[in-house]
Design a protein around this motif. Structure first.
Motif, PDB file in Angstrom:
ATOM      1  N   ILE A  66       0.834  -1.202   0.000  1.00 58.98           N
ATOM      2  CA  ILE A  66       0.000   0.000   0.000  1.00 58.98           C
ATOM      3  C   ILE A  66       0.868   1.251   0.000  1.00 58.98           C
ATOM      4  O   ILE A  66       0.631   2.201  -0.753  1.00 58.98           O
ATOM      5  N   PHE A  67       1.910   1.261   0.843  1.00 62.43           N
ATOM      6  CA  PHE A  67       2.775   2.435   0.916  1.00 62.43           C
ATOM      7  C   PHE A  67       3.609   2.613  -0.355  1.00 62.43           C
ATOM      8  O   PHE A  67       4.096   3.711  -0.622  1.00 62.43           O
ATOM      9  N   SER A  68       3.757   1.551  -1.133  1.00 67.35           N
ATOM     10  CA  SER A  68       4.522   1.656  -2.377  1.00 67.35           C
ATOM     11  C   SER A  68       3.650   1.980  -3.586  1.00 67.35           C
ATOM     12  O   SER A  68       4.176   2.136  -4.696  1.00 67.35           O
ATOM     13  N   LEU A  69       2.331   2.093  -3.395  1.00 64.81           N
ATOM     14  CA  LEU A  69       1.434   2.330  -4.531  1.00 64.81           C
ATOM     15  C   LEU A  69       1.832   3.539  -5.374  1.00 64.81           C
ATOM     16  O   LEU A  69       1.879   3.437  -6.612  1.00 64.81           O
ATOM     17  N   PRO A  70       2.115   4.701  -4.764  1.00 63.31           N
ATOM     18  CA  PRO A  70       2.449   5.857  -5.621  1.00 63.31           C
ATOM     19  C   PRO A  70       3.664   5.595  -6.506  1.00 63.31           C
ATOM     20  O   PRO A  70       3.672   5.995  -7.679  1.00 63.31           O
ATOM     21  N   GLU A  71       4.689   4.908  -5.950  1.00 63.35           N
ATOM     22  CA  GLU A  71       5.892   4.655  -6.743  1.00 63.35           C
ATOM     23  C   GLU A  71       5.694   3.534  -7.749  1.00 63.35           C
ATOM     24  O   GLU A  71       6.017   3.665  -8.938  1.00 63.35           O
ATOM     25  N   ARG A  72       5.123   2.414  -7.302  1.00 61.28           N
ATOM     26  CA  ARG A  72       5.067   1.231  -8.158  1.00 61.28           C
ATOM     27  C   ARG A  72       3.966   1.303  -9.214  1.00 61.28           C
ATOM     28  O   ARG A  72       4.110   0.753 -10.306  1.00 61.28           O
ATOM     29  N   LEU A  73       2.870   1.975  -8.888  1.00 61.87           N
ATOM     30  CA  LEU A  73       1.753   2.007  -9.830  1.00 61.87           C
ATOM     31  C   LEU A  73       1.689   3.316 -10.615  1.00 61.87           C
ATOM     32  O   LEU A  73       1.174   3.346 -11.735  1.00 61.87           O
ATOM     33  N   PHE A  74       2.249   4.396 -10.029  1.00 64.23           N
ATOM     34  CA  PHE A  74       2.148   5.711 -10.672  1.00 64.23           C
ATOM     35  C   PHE A  74       3.518   6.380 -10.839  1.00 64.23           C
ATOM     36  O   PHE A  74       3.598   7.583 -11.036  1.00 64.23           O
ATOM     37  N   HIS A  75       4.599   5.581 -10.712  1.00 67.35           N
ATOM     38  CA  HIS A  75       5.958   6.066 -10.934  1.00 67.35           C
ATOM     39  C   HIS A  75       6.283   7.306 -10.094  1.00 67.35           C
ATOM     40  O   HIS A  75       6.983   8.211 -10.536  1.00 67.35           O
ATOM     41  N   GLY A  76       5.726   7.342  -8.873  1.00 65.53           N
ATOM     42  CA  GLY A  76       6.007   8.446  -7.964  1.00 65.53           C
ATOM     43  C   GLY A  76       5.260   9.723  -8.265  1.00 65.53           C
ATOM     44  O   GLY A  76       5.504  10.751  -7.616  1.00 65.53           O
ATOM     45  N   ASP A  77       4.340   9.690  -9.222  1.00 74.67           N
ATOM     46  CA  ASP A  77       3.576  10.886  -9.600  1.00 74.67           C
ATOM     47  C   ASP A  77       2.338  10.967  -8.690  1.00 74.67           C
ATOM     48  O   ASP A  77       1.345  10.274  -8.912  1.00 74.67           O
ATOM     49  N   PHE A  78       2.416  11.825  -7.674  1.00 74.41           N
ATOM     50  CA  PHE A  78       1.318  11.908  -6.713  1.00 74.41           C
ATOM     51  C   PHE A  78       0.067  12.524  -7.327  1.00 74.41           C
ATOM     52  O   PHE A  78      -1.049  12.235  -6.867  1.00 74.41           O
ATOM     53  N   ASP A  79       0.221  13.369  -8.337  1.00 73.19           N
ATOM     54  CA  ASP A  79      -0.962  13.914  -9.004  1.00 73.19           C
ATOM     55  C   ASP A  79      -1.760  12.798  -9.655  1.00 73.19           C
ATOM     56  O   ASP A  79      -2.997  12.745  -9.554  1.00 73.19           O
ATOM     57  N   ARG A  80      -1.071  11.879 -10.340  1.00 84.17           N
ATOM     58  CA  ARG A  80      -1.767  10.748 -10.965  1.00 84.17           C
ATOM     59  C   ARG A  80      -2.389   9.844  -9.910  1.00 84.17           C
ATOM     60  O   ARG A  80      -3.512   9.337 -10.086  1.00 84.17           O
ATOM     61  N   PHE A  81      -1.675   9.618  -8.824  1.00 84.63           N
ATOM     62  CA  PHE A  81      -2.195   8.781  -7.741  1.00 84.63           C
ATOM     63  C   PHE A  81      -3.479   9.379  -7.174  1.00 84.63           C
ATOM     64  O   PHE A  81      -4.494   8.689  -7.025  1.00 84.63           O
ATOM     65  N   HIS A  82      -3.454  10.676  -6.886  1.00 84.80           N
ATOM     66  CA  HIS A  82      -4.632  11.333  -6.325  1.00 84.80           C
ATOM     67  C   HIS A  82      -5.778  11.379  -7.329  1.00 84.80           C
ATOM     68  O   HIS A  82      -6.951  11.242  -6.951  1.00 84.80           O
ATOM     69  N   ASP A  83      -5.448  11.556  -8.612  1.00 88.58           N
ATOM     70  CA  ASP A  83      -6.490  11.535  -9.635  1.00 88.58           C
ATOM     71  C   ASP A  83      -7.161  10.163  -9.702  1.00 88.58           C
ATOM     72  O   ASP A  83      -8.387  10.062  -9.869  1.00 88.58           O
TER      73      ASP A  83
END
Length: 471
Positions: A66-83
């Motif tokens: 879960i804590f790796s989701l922004p990096e592993r699924l969205f390449h560290g792009d928090f804007d994409r993660f939040h979207d």
């Protein structure tokens, strides 16, 4: 089926003249427990160390994912993660990580034991998850009763002092800005909370003070920065224990401004913000769907998929009207209503939940449509096993069900926990009406019981344990 220590406890309690009949945590003797406002069960929960160690290891691996989701699924792009989570721009801006400081992995998981294993219902990520005040206090009170202490000594029972462990975590985290001395802690609520007072958080404040930490309570807008330091009044503060959530501040410009200043100070190492608001995104229920839905989890390795399938119930995301264009999902939703539960992404504490087995088809579909519009997840129902409890007043065995709350820490350790009990099959958890109140028999209003570990052939997992004979 009851575990072996539960059977021994119940058999001994059911015996004529058993000294265990003297156990009563609801009596005047335990004023500290009464002050918490809960009712307590006649017996604790017992679980083998091997089973708990295995489950906590799995839990920590799932938390890593879960804590790796922004990096592993969205390449560290928090804007994409939040979207992807459909967070509003205003909320996403407040939650966004400032600098390279990652939030500590701290929180509580809620789980049911289905008779075969524990299954995680929710990940509560962040400091605002409660319960630390009672999960250690209940076992400690039990060990003050001679009859139970004798039983605990005989079976080498241990428990984790959650409050003491959390205090030590804060001491260690705060030392990074204090140079080694104990940090001055501010428990920070929403704007206006200073006038209201800590309320249900008072026992936790007392716990931290008893652990030797200077601890104050305030609202976020009661803080200010001067010469690089965060102040509460004229008191320099080293660690901020966050109790507020984004919804408490998003419409308050002054609260947003001081929060952003605090987050910058945290990123620059001038204060510890425990835990940062980024953790709110990580506890969004859609994160569980990222792990459970085969169409969304292609990024997982085979062993990670097996872990998730072992640990989590089937979970799917409802985000926007497009979700209801998924014919397969809609058909499953309609055909399996009695085995599904709907949970809004942005709510917590049981608010807005709709249990398919408690409503009819029309109410269910209305709830699903509303859930898709606001953002929600569908989750497969987990049926908790029966927990046999001997009623000391009657000597009869009664059936209860338990919701487990287990804490995890930044270093991957088990930080203790407790169980909320309700008579088996009596839980009512739907809250279909807008702003409705949960029924009085809700699973969120239940009796409490501490958790004891017993040795079952494994020496692992003893970290932080308080052996019964040492109290």
């Amino acid at each position: 089926m009851a575990d072996r220590v539960t059977e021994l406890f119940n058999n001994e309690l059911a015996g004529a003249g058993s000294p265990l009949l003297s156990i009563d945590l609801n009596g005047a003797r335990f004023s500290n427990l009464a002050a918490l406002g809960y009712d307590y069960l006649a017996r604790p929960m017992f679980v083998g160390k091997t089973e708990m160690d295995r489950f906590i290891d799995d839990t920590n691996r799932a938390a890593d994912l879960i804590f790796s989701l922004p990096e592993r699924l969205f390449h560290g792009d928090f804007d994409r993660f939040h979207d992807a989570l459909r967070l509003s721009p205003a909320r996403a801006r407040i939650m966004r990580r400032i600098g390279a400081v990652k939030p500590p992995r701290f929180g509580r998981i809620d789980a049911y034991h289905d008779g075969a294993s524990l299954k995680i219902l929710e990940f509560n990520v962040g400091s605002d998850c409660g319960g630390q005040d009672w999960v250690g206090a209940v076992p400690r009170a039990l060990l003050g009763i001679d009859a139970f202490r004798s039983f605990a000594d005989q079976h080498e029972l241990t428990y984790i002092d959650t409050g003491g462990l959390v205090a030590e975590l804060l001491r260690q985290a705060g030392s990074t800005v204090t140079g080694g001395r104990d940090p001055v802690v501010a428990m920070v609520g929403e704007p206006g909370d200073l006038a209201v007072g800590p309320g249900p958080w008072q026992p936790f404040q007392t716990l931290l003070r008893d652990a030797g930490l200077e601890t104050h309570f305030c609202g976020i807008t009661d803080l200010r920065l001067r010469n690089g330091r965060v102040l509460f009044g004229d008191i320099p503060v080293d660690l901020l224990y966050r109790l507020f959530v984004t919804d408490h501040i998003v419409d308050d410009p002054a609260a947003v401004e001081i929060t952003e200043q605090v987050m910058t100070a945290h990123a620059e190492g001038r204060v510890v913000f425990w835990t940062s608001l980024e953790t709110e995104a990580l506890r969004n229920k859609s994160c569980m769907a990222f792990l459970s839905d085969p169409r969304l989890r292609t990024w997982l390795r085979d062993d990670e998929r097996q872990l998730i399938d072992r640990l989590l119930p089937w979970t799917r995301s409802l985000l926007g009207e497009a979700a209801l264009e998924d014919r397969e999902l809609v058909e499953h939703c309609r055909d399996s209503r009695e085995n599904l539960i709907l949970k809004p992404n942005g709510l917590y504490g049981g608010r807005g939940i709709t249990a398919g087995w408690e409503v009819d088809d029309d109410e269910w579909w209305q709830a699903v449509q509303a859930g898709a519009a606001a953002g929600a997840v569908l989750q497969e129902r987990v049926l908790p096993r029966r927990e046999p409890v001997v009623n000391p007043a009657t000597g009869q065995v009664e059936s209860w069900e338990a919701c487990w709350g287990l804490y995890y820490t930044p270093d991957g350790g088990y930080a203790g926990g407790g169980c909320r009990f309700l008579p088996f099959g009596k839980a009512t958890i739907s809250d279909v009406a807008p702003a409705g109140r949960l029924p009085g028999t809700s699973i969120f209003e239940s009796r409490r019981a501490g958790i004891f570990l017993y040795p079952d052939g494994s020496d692992a997992g003893s970290r932080g344990a308080a052996r019964a004979s040492s109290w």
